[in-house]
Design an enzyme around this catalytic site. Structure first.
Site, PDB file in Angstrom:
ATOM      1  N   CYS A 143       0.596  -0.855   0.142  1.00  0.00           N
ATOM      2  CA  CYS A 143       0.146   0.337  -0.228  1.00  0.00           C
ATOM      3  C   CYS A 143       0.982   1.036   0.442  1.00  0.00           C
ATOM      4  CB  CYS A 143      -0.778   0.083   0.790  1.00  0.00           C
ATOM      5  SG  CYS A 143      -0.346  -0.276   2.711  1.00  0.00           S
ATOM      6  N   HIS A 222      -2.356   5.615   6.725  1.00  0.00           N
ATOM      7  CA  HIS A 222      -0.548   5.496   6.670  1.00  0.00           C
ATOM      8  C   HIS A 222      -0.813   7.424   6.373  1.00  0.00           C
ATOM      9  CE1 HIS A 222       0.665   1.155   7.258  1.00  0.00           C
ATOM     10  NE2 HIS A 222       0.044   1.571   5.523  1.00  0.00           N
TER      11      HIS A 222
HETATM   12  P1  NAD Z   1      -5.323 -10.789   7.058  1.00  0.00           P
HETATM   13  O1  NAD Z   1      -4.636 -11.585   7.522  1.00  0.00           O
HETATM   14  O2  NAD Z   1      -6.183 -10.235   6.421  1.00  0.00           O
HETATM   15  O3  NAD Z   1      -5.711 -11.518   5.325  1.00  0.00           O
HETATM   16  C1  NAD Z   1      -5.152 -13.101   4.691  1.00  0.00           C
HETATM   17  C2  NAD Z   1      -5.446 -14.481   4.746  1.00  0.00           C
HETATM   18  O4  NAD Z   1      -5.270 -15.555   4.080  1.00  0.00           O
HETATM   19  C3  NAD Z   1      -6.768 -14.894   6.076  1.00  0.00           C
HETATM   20  O5  NAD Z   1      -7.932 -14.782   6.014  1.00  0.00           O
HETATM   21  C4  NAD Z   1      -6.137 -15.830   6.493  1.00  0.00           C
HETATM   22  O6  NAD Z   1      -6.503 -17.169   7.158  1.00  0.00           O
HETATM   23  C5  NAD Z   1      -5.775 -16.866   5.362  1.00  0.00           C
HETATM   24  N1  NAD Z   1      -4.440 -17.791   5.115  1.00  0.00           N
HETATM   25  C6  NAD Z   1      -3.582 -17.943   6.176  1.00  0.00           C
HETATM   26  N2  NAD Z   1      -2.846 -19.187   5.126  1.00  0.00           N
HETATM   27  C7  NAD Z   1      -2.689 -19.104   4.949  1.00  0.00           C
HETATM   28  C8  NAD Z   1      -2.173 -19.878   3.032  1.00  0.00           C
HETATM   29  N3  NAD Z   1      -1.165 -20.916   3.535  1.00  0.00           N
HETATM   30  N4  NAD Z   1      -2.706 -19.768   1.994  1.00  0.00           N
HETATM   31  C9  NAD Z   1      -3.266 -18.943   1.171  1.00  0.00           C
HETATM   32  N5  NAD Z   1      -3.528 -17.732   2.371  1.00  0.00           N
HETATM   33  C10 NAD Z   1      -3.717 -17.887   4.016  1.00  0.00           C
HETATM   34  O7  NAD Z   1      -3.578 -10.160   5.294  1.00  0.00           O
HETATM   35  P2  NAD Z   1      -3.918  -8.898   4.598  1.00  0.00           P
HETATM   36  O8  NAD Z   1      -4.072  -7.865   5.578  1.00  0.00           O
HETATM   37  O9  NAD Z   1      -5.045  -9.690   4.631  1.00  0.00           O
HETATM   38  O10 NAD Z   1      -3.016  -9.187   4.092  1.00  0.00           O
HETATM   39  C11 NAD Z   1      -2.530 -10.425   2.762  1.00  0.00           C
HETATM   40  C12 NAD Z   1      -0.969  -9.418   1.566  1.00  0.00           C
HETATM   41  O11 NAD Z   1      -1.534  -7.908   1.056  1.00  0.00           O
HETATM   42  C13 NAD Z   1      -0.012  -9.579   2.305  1.00  0.00           C
HETATM   43  O12 NAD Z   1       1.249  -9.821   1.785  1.00  0.00           O
HETATM   44  C14 NAD Z   1      -0.191  -8.440   3.007  1.00  0.00           C
HETATM   45  O13 NAD Z   1       1.258  -7.859   3.142  1.00  0.00           O
HETATM   46  C15 NAD Z   1      -0.625  -7.345   1.700  1.00  0.00           C
HETATM   47  N6  NAD Z   1      -1.309  -6.664   2.115  1.00  0.00           N
HETATM   48  C16 NAD Z   1      -1.925  -5.950   2.875  1.00  0.00           C
HETATM   49  C17 NAD Z   1      -2.193  -4.584   3.789  1.00  0.00           C
HETATM   50  C18 NAD Z   1      -2.912  -4.254   4.868  1.00  0.00           C
HETATM   51  O14 NAD Z   1      -3.158  -3.403   5.040  1.00  0.00           O
HETATM   52  N7  NAD Z   1      -4.094  -5.293   5.607  1.00  0.00           N
HETATM   53  C19 NAD Z   1      -2.731  -3.728   1.944  1.00  0.00           C
HETATM   54  C20 NAD Z   1      -1.440  -4.076   0.941  1.00  0.00           C
HETATM   55  C21 NAD Z   1      -0.814  -4.658   1.437  1.00  0.00           C
END
Ligand code: NAD
Length: 345
Positions: A143, A222
């Protein structure tokens, strides 16, 4: 022909990507995965997204039915019916998941929690859509890096060179996350420079950039403080830079004092008024009265809705990998119009 999209991980990012894909007329969600039955499954059911288990083992798959959810199988079954998988698992699981995608011979996209080295290719819509055309796999950057790219790439393209120092004032946790902090402290990221600035180089290597980061006790956004040194003869003024960003997709410019929008709290209240689900703000917010070019040095602030600025980029990235829209501006316009119509905003 509709692009068949699998979403592996239906959390903060995954559920938003699924909605944004569902809004488009050239792609469809063929399934989303959950690790086991939980409240998140109800959203998939409500939206009509077929539910799959993150893993292939029968015991885990059976647990869904025990809690009353129809599970269509494990990840392998989902990958077998999709053209591309959007990996939205928590960061650092990339290497393990990449092996599964390679075995299934499917196109793949990771998120910013993974390192560039995993895919050797990264993506933002404005920086390097063309470079990602027809690639087998890539990573949509974080992000923060997406936000930096939105305002810095048009500046770089005008100037031909750019040196940037910036500080990421980072939210401590997402609103739905009860495990992270700090809750009453300011935490400097002691890895200097932080990874955020240098990560821009993975999509626009010509920009010279470094960053520092601090985590603060807030969950909603942020904020970036940015100092950019423009080359001699740039021909820009504060007003022409504001004009440039006004014509840049997914950037909102507003006067803080005139609009009484002087903190991230009001920015997110304004975002809720737009009417997208979860009160999302896909655009980067720049305070007009916080932009000042003094000589060759540009100062500005921007705010990033961390849960959602990468969402439309994921949609554009699907088109890039599938090679269906070579023009990034055309993809962005299509993505954003479809999302606006979907939420009627
Ligand atoms: P999250 O924890 O909210 O969601 C992740 C999901 O994946 C959960 O439902 C979890 O149960 C599931 N999961 C667990 N193990 C898994 C596996 N082995 N394979 C597939 N799914 C699995 O996380 P998020 O915030 O959605 O982040 C996801 C990605 O996006 C990360 O790489 C993070 O860095 C990136 N990201 C997050 C944000 C943010 O602000 N949340 C912003 C930009 C990018």
């Amino acid at each position: 022909m509709s692009i068949k999209v699998a979403i592996n991980g239906f959390g903060t990012i995954g559920k938003r990507v699924a909605d944004a894909v569902d809004a488009q007329d050239d792609m469809e969600v063929v399934g989303v995965t959950k690790t086991g039955p939980s409240f998140g499954c109800d959203l998939a059911v409500k939206k009509g997204f077929p539910l799959y288990c993150t893993f292939d083992d029968e015991d885990r798959i059976a647990r869904f039915a025990e809690q009353g959810y129809e599970c269509h199988g494990g990840l392998s079954a989902l990958l077998a019916i999709a053209d591309v998988v959007v990996d939205c698992s928590p960061g650092k699981l990339g290497a393990e998941n990449l092996a599964k995608y390679k075995q299934a011979d499917i196109k793949y996209m990771f998120q910013g929690g993974e390192k560039h080295a995993l895919t050797g290719l990264s993506y933002t819509s404005s920086a390097n859509h063309a470079e990602n055309l027809n690639a087998q796999g890539t990573r949509v950057v974080s992000c923060n890096t997406t936000g930096l790219s939105r305002t810095l790439v048009p500046l770089y393209e005008h100037c031909g060179s750019l040196k940037v120092e910036c500080t990421m004032v980072r939210r401590a946790a997402d609103p739905g996350d009860s495990k992270k902090g700090p809750i009453n402290a300011i935490k400097p990221v002691l890895k200097v420079p932080s990874h955020h600035g240098p990560d821009v180089i993975t999509v626009k290597p010509e920009i010279e950039i470094n960053s520092l980061a601090v985590a603060v006790p807030t969950t909603i956004m942020h904020l970036h403080t940015i100092i950019a040194d423009l080359p001699d003869g740039h021909g820009l003024s504060t007003e022409s830079i504001l004009e440039m960003w006004s014509n840049t997709p997914r950037v909102i410019i507003m006067h803080g004092e005139d609009n009484r929008i002087t903190t991230t709290a009001e920015v997110m209240e304004m975002a809720r008024d737009i009417g997208r689900k979860w009160g999302d703000l896909h655009e980067i917010f720049v305070w007009e009265d916080g932009v000042n070019l003094i000589g060759n040095r540009l100062y500005y602030f921007q705010a990033i809705h961390q849960e959602s600025d990468v969402i439309p980029e994921n949609v554009d990235c699907i088109r890039a990998l599938m090679g269906t829209e070579p023009d990034w501006r055309a993809s962005v316009a299509k993505t954003d119009a479809a999302i606006s119509a979907y939420y009627n905003c």
